[in-house]
Write an enzyme that holds these catalytic residues in place. Structure first.
Site, PDB file in Angstrom:
ATOM      1  N   THR A   1       0.896  -1.108   0.024  1.00 11.52           N
ATOM      2  CA  THR A   1      -0.235   0.087   0.085  1.00 11.52           C
ATOM      3  C   THR A   1       0.804   1.392   0.219  1.00 11.52           C
ATOM      4  O   THR A   1       2.119   1.186  -0.106  1.00 11.52           O
ATOM      5  CB  THR A   1      -0.888  -0.201   1.190  1.00 11.52           C
ATOM      6  OG1 THR A   1      -0.314   0.205   2.413  1.00 11.52           O
ATOM      7  CG2 THR A   1      -1.417  -1.298   1.543  1.00 11.52           C
ATOM      8  N   CYS A   2       0.232   2.235   0.026  1.00  7.65           N
ATOM      9  CA  CYS A   2       1.089   3.623  -0.012  1.00  7.65           C
ATOM     10  C   CYS A   2       1.733   3.693   1.625  1.00  7.65           C
ATOM     11  O   CYS A   2       2.686   4.715   1.520  1.00  7.65           O
ATOM     12  CB  CYS A   2       0.214   4.782  -0.248  1.00  7.65           C
ATOM     13  SG  CYS A   2      -1.261   5.102   0.862  1.00  7.65           S
TER      14      CYS A   2
ATOM     15  N   ARG B   1       2.923   0.921   3.349  1.00 11.42           N
ATOM     16  CA  ARG B   1       3.581  -0.079   3.783  1.00 11.42           C
ATOM     17  C   ARG B   1       3.667  -1.112   2.850  1.00 11.42           C
ATOM     18  O   ARG B   1       2.944  -1.251   1.656  1.00 11.42           O
ATOM     19  CB  ARG B   1       3.024  -0.758   4.938  1.00 11.42           C
ATOM     20  CG  ARG B   1       1.841  -1.713   4.719  1.00 11.42           C
ATOM     21  CD  ARG B   1       1.281  -2.181   6.021  1.00 11.42           C
ATOM     22  NE  ARG B   1       1.424  -1.375   7.312  1.00 11.42           N
ATOM     23  CZ  ARG B   1       0.761  -0.268   7.491  1.00 11.42           C
ATOM     24  NH1 ARG B   1      -0.361   0.105   6.610  1.00 11.42           N
ATOM     25  NH2 ARG B   1       0.784   0.239   8.572  1.00 11.42           N
TER      26      ARG B   1
ATOM     27  N   GLU C   1      -8.055   4.890   8.952  1.00  7.48           N
ATOM     28  CA  GLU C   1      -8.451   4.697   7.571  1.00  7.48           C
ATOM     29  C   GLU C   1      -8.854   3.432   6.996  1.00  7.48           C
ATOM     30  O   GLU C   1      -8.535   2.404   7.635  1.00  7.48           O
ATOM     31  CB  GLU C   1      -7.423   5.452   6.630  1.00  7.48           C
ATOM     32  CG  GLU C   1      -5.941   4.687   6.598  1.00  7.48           C
ATOM     33  CD  GLU C   1      -5.833   3.590   5.527  1.00  7.48           C
ATOM     34  OE1 GLU C   1      -7.024   3.546   4.911  1.00  7.48           O
ATOM     35  OE2 GLU C   1      -4.809   2.876   5.421  1.00  7.48           O
TER      36      GLU C   1
ATOM     37  N   GLU D   1      -9.282   2.444   3.786  1.00  6.85           N
ATOM     38  CA  GLU D   1      -8.776   2.014   2.426  1.00  6.85           C
ATOM     39  C   GLU D   1      -7.793   0.775   2.577  1.00  6.85           C
ATOM     40  O   GLU D   1      -7.991  -0.160   1.605  1.00  6.85           O
ATOM     41  CB  GLU D   1      -7.963   3.057   1.626  1.00  6.85           C
ATOM     42  CG  GLU D   1      -8.908   4.279   1.392  1.00  6.85           C
ATOM     43  CD  GLU D   1      -7.868   5.519   1.086  1.00  6.85           C
ATOM     44  OE1 GLU D   1      -7.011   5.773   1.759  1.00  6.85           O
ATOM     45  OE2 GLU D   1      -8.583   6.419   0.475  1.00  6.85           O
TER      46      GLU D   1
ATOM     47  N   THR E   1      -6.613   4.790 -12.863  1.00  9.76           N
ATOM     48  CA  THR E   1      -7.723   4.094 -12.914  1.00  9.76           C
ATOM     49  C   THR E   1      -7.930   2.960 -11.629  1.00  9.76           C
ATOM     50  O   THR E   1      -8.876   2.091 -11.870  1.00  9.76           O
ATOM     51  CB  THR E   1      -8.040   3.487 -14.179  1.00  9.76           C
ATOM     52  OG1 THR E   1      -6.989   2.813 -14.510  1.00  9.76           O
ATOM     53  CG2 THR E   1      -7.987   4.495 -15.320  1.00  9.76           C
TER      54      THR E   1
END
EC number: 1.2.1.70
Length: 444
Positions: A41-42, A44, A107, A109, A182
């Site tokens: 992920t952004c 980790r 969060e 996400e 996208t």
């Protein structure tokens, strides 16, 4: 094994993310590795591995695992990742799923990203039963955190915080926005932008996916990227392919065409989607800027979330122990059933009491005899005394079953109020005052 924004920094996370494609498949080729799952992920890069019980005895230790990772080319993960095992690994995974270790605390996400990582690992057939089970339970607990605390209601996502920063610099109401990418962040960005009243959203994809994405999200496709850059009030970049979505040359052309209007860019890609050097007239809000601007969470909500996670970890541990002991319980019932069958075979076919009635009576007796030790097995699993129950079964009845070693140490769960999270150092009893009413609402 984890590299994350808090320990190693976003730069290391970005480098690690670029090296982990195919890592799960490569690792599961090793005979001592039962399963592997990669979460990138952004915030980790996390590698979850289950090894065989005899792995250490056969020389497959931490150093050997790191060598396997390095052999695949994932050198950053091999050299920089923090390793946690067994109980600590379970705690860490539950906290990650609930967003408790994210750049934006609480969060949601990351739960979707973890669910997709599990689906991908299952598609590649790299996930073991235990890894799949712990991830599913962690995701279930994360949903309880979302519904039973106000963390999710606060809109605490990377996209939301990023757009909050944008809103401090420009008016989003009626703005024209270009989204470059996208993926999941592009979808989340479109939803957030629509809720904030933007007038137009265009989407561009270098991979040709823009048309389908535009139909699904009810936005329009940017057919002329230079024209879209020149007209947009805000550009959101979230491709994250390792190749910048917005090149320096394209940015310079956009600045020239805008005739003095600065270009605002929200860059949500971990590797950076805006090519450097960034030309004058372009302002970039990136993940590091977002990380520094993340608001602190309310202490009561944090405590409530920690309590829910502690409860979820305990439920998972007890369930795992019950499953481990199940073969012994089945063996006990089989022994009793065999004794009943042997006695029935000795009965004469013609007697004062019909054989069917005797059989039914003996089977009721067998069920009663099996009930108490079976119930004791459940209690033992809850109290971390599973091995003691198994040893007693062997000593008293001579029933020996080849039972796998515990996946996690159940002794730390014997007293739920004294459980301590190895990550935060908080005990459940410390959290119970404020959090118990919410936590006690959970029934599953």
């Amino acid at each position: 094994m984890t590299v994350d924004h808090a320990e190693q920094g976003l730069g290391v996370v970005s480098e690690a993310a670029a090296q982990v494609d195919g890592l799960g498949l490569a690792l599961t080729d090793h005979p001592q590795i039962r399963g592997a799952l990669v979460l990138s992920t952004c915030n980790r890069v996390c590698l979850i591995v289950e090894t065989s019980p005899e792995a250490v005895a056969q020389g497959f230790d931490e150093a050997a695992l790191r060598r396997c990772i390095a052999d695949h080319g994932a050198n950053v993960l091999a050299e920089s990742a923090q390793l946690v095992c067994e109980n600590d690994a379970v705690w860490r995974l539950f906290r990650v799923a609930a967003g408790m270790e994210s750049m934006v605390f609480g969060e949601r996400e990351v739960a979707g990203q973890m669910k997709r990582a599990l689906s991908e690992a299952r598609r590649e057939q790299t996930v073991s039963y235990t890894i799949g089970h712990v991830v599913e339970e962690a995701l279930k607990t994360s949903r309880h955190v979302a519904t039973e605390t106000a963390l999710a209601a606060e809109g605490r996502t990377v996209v939301a915080v990023g757009l909050d920063l944008v809103a401090q610099r420009m008016d989003l109401d009626g703005a024209r926005v270009l989204v470059m990418g996208t993926g999941s962040y592009a979808g989340a960005s479109c939803a957030q932008l629509s809720s904030r009243g933007v007038a137009e959203i265009q989407v561009h994809s270098a991979s040709g996916r823009a048309a389908g994405f535009a139909r699904r999200h009810r936005v329009s496709e940017a057919l002329d990227i230079d024209a879209a850059l020149a007209q947009a009030d805000l550009v959101v970049t979230c491709r994250g392919s390792g190749v910048p979505a917005l090149s320096a040359e394209a940015a310079r052309r956009a600045v020239d065409a805008r005739r003095g209007r600065d270009l605002m860019v929200l860059d949500l890609a971990i590797s950076g989607d805006v090519e450097e050097p960034v030309p004058a007239g372009v302002e970039v809000i990136d993940l590091e800027t977002i990380r520094q601007a993340v608001p602190a969470s309310a202490e009561a909500e944090r405590a409530a979330a920690e309590h829910i996670i502690a409860t979820g970890v305990r439920h998972f541990a007890v369930d795992l122990e019950r499953r481990r002991m199940a073969p012994a319980v089945v063996a006990l019932r089989d022994v009793i059933s065999d004794l009943v069958t042997a006695e029935l075979e000795r009965l004469p076919e013609e007697g004062s009491v019909p054989v069917d009635e005797v059989a039914a009576s003996l089977r009721r007796l067998a069920a009663s005899m099996a009930h108490i030790p079976s119930a004791r097995a459940r209690m033992a699993s809850e109290q971390g005394l599973g091995d003691r129950w198994l040893n007693s079964l062997s000593d008293v009845l001579g029933i020996d079953v080849d039972i796998a070693a515990p996946v996690i140490d159940m002794s730390s769960f014997a007293n739920a109020d004294c459980m301590t999270c190895p990550v935060t150092g908080l005990r459940v009893e410390d959290l119970a005052t404020d959090a118990a009413p919410r936590g006690e609402e959970r029934t599953s």
